[in-house]
Design an enzyme around this catalytic site. Structure first.
Site, PDB file in Angstrom:
ATOM      1  N   VAL A 168       0.845  -1.197   0.000  1.00 11.37           N
ATOM      2  CA  VAL A 168       0.000   0.000   0.000  1.00 11.37           C
ATOM      3  C   VAL A 168       0.883   1.251   0.000  1.00 11.37           C
ATOM      4  O   VAL A 168       2.106   1.181   0.101  1.00 11.37           O
ATOM      5  CB  VAL A 168      -0.979   0.019   1.199  1.00 11.37           C
ATOM      6  CG1 VAL A 168      -1.931  -1.155   1.123  1.00 11.37           C
ATOM      7  CG2 VAL A 168      -0.249   0.044   2.526  1.00 11.37           C
ATOM      8  N   LYS A 192       0.199   1.082   6.585  1.00 16.08           N
ATOM      9  CA  LYS A 192       0.907  -0.186   6.453  1.00 16.08           C
ATOM     10  C   LYS A 192       0.706  -1.060   7.692  1.00 16.08           C
ATOM     11  O   LYS A 192       0.451  -2.254   7.571  1.00 16.08           O
ATOM     12  CB  LYS A 192       2.400   0.055   6.195  1.00 16.08           C
ATOM     13  CG  LYS A 192       2.697   0.515   4.784  1.00 16.08           C
ATOM     14  CD  LYS A 192       4.174   0.629   4.558  1.00 16.08           C
ATOM     15  CE  LYS A 192       4.494   0.933   3.107  1.00 16.08           C
ATOM     16  NZ  LYS A 192       4.212  -0.163   2.178  1.00 16.08           N
ATOM     17  N   ASN A 231      12.743  -0.331  -9.756  1.00 15.64           N
ATOM     18  CA  ASN A 231      11.912   0.084 -10.893  1.00 15.64           C
ATOM     19  C   ASN A 231      12.759   0.417 -12.109  1.00 15.64           C
ATOM     20  O   ASN A 231      13.843   0.967 -11.964  1.00 15.64           O
ATOM     21  CB  ASN A 231      11.077   1.309 -10.506  1.00 15.64           C
ATOM     22  CG  ASN A 231       9.928   0.939  -9.604  1.00 15.64           C
ATOM     23  OD1 ASN A 231       9.187   0.031  -9.909  1.00 15.64           O
ATOM     24  ND2 ASN A 231       9.802   1.632  -8.499  1.00 15.64           N
ATOM     25  N   HIS A 240      12.073  -4.440  -1.309  1.00 14.55           N
ATOM     26  CA  HIS A 240      12.144  -3.236  -2.126  1.00 14.55           C
ATOM     27  C   HIS A 240      12.363  -3.683  -3.563  1.00 14.55           C
ATOM     28  O   HIS A 240      13.442  -4.143  -3.918  1.00 14.55           O
ATOM     29  CB  HIS A 240      13.283  -2.333  -1.644  1.00 14.55           C
ATOM     30  CG  HIS A 240      13.502  -1.153  -2.517  1.00 14.55           C
ATOM     31  ND1 HIS A 240      14.752  -0.663  -2.776  1.00 14.55           N
ATOM     32  CD2 HIS A 240      12.644  -0.364  -3.198  1.00 14.55           C
ATOM     33  CE1 HIS A 240      14.651   0.380  -3.578  1.00 14.55           C
ATOM     34  NE2 HIS A 240      13.389   0.579  -3.848  1.00 14.55           N
ATOM     35  N   SER A 264      10.476   1.336   0.353  1.00 14.90           N
ATOM     36  CA  SER A 264      11.848   1.742   0.053  1.00 14.90           C
ATOM     37  C   SER A 264      12.347   2.770   1.056  1.00 14.90           C
ATOM     38  O   SER A 264      13.518   3.117   1.043  1.00 14.90           O
ATOM     39  CB  SER A 264      11.934   2.330  -1.362  1.00 14.90           C
ATOM     40  OG  SER A 264      11.106   3.468  -1.491  1.00 14.90           O
TER      41      SER A 264
END
Length: 82
Positions: A12, A19, A65, A62, A41
């Site tokens: 989330v 969280k 991306n 983590h 992260s």
């Protein structure tokens, strides 16, 4: 609802209170030996895990991306992680 999941990953928005609430819901929904993870992260793992009844089965993940190009996941243990 109970699930038979061996691993559950919370992902989330980066809000510690949100969280913790979701992680509590996950803990009540998975078997006692399931691994519970947070996808974060920037939020420290230990305080999030402390909200669980059993923080020994809690880790941080983590995902780098973009995940389709960067197939790297950092696993972070908390102070109580077994």
């Amino acid at each position: 609802m109970r699930t038979g999941a061996a691993v559950a990953i919370e992902a989330v928005f980066e809000d510690p209170e949100l969280k913790r609430r979701v992680l509590g819901q996950i803990e009540r929904s998975v078997p006692a030996d399931a691994l519970i993870a947070t996808n974060t992260s920037g939020i420290p793992v230990t305080p999030l895990g402390a909200a669980l009844g059993d923080p020994t089965r809690f880790v941080g993940l983590h995902f780098f991306n973009p995940p389709v190009l960067m197939r790297v996941v950092e696993a972070v243990r908390g102070e109580a992680t077994a």
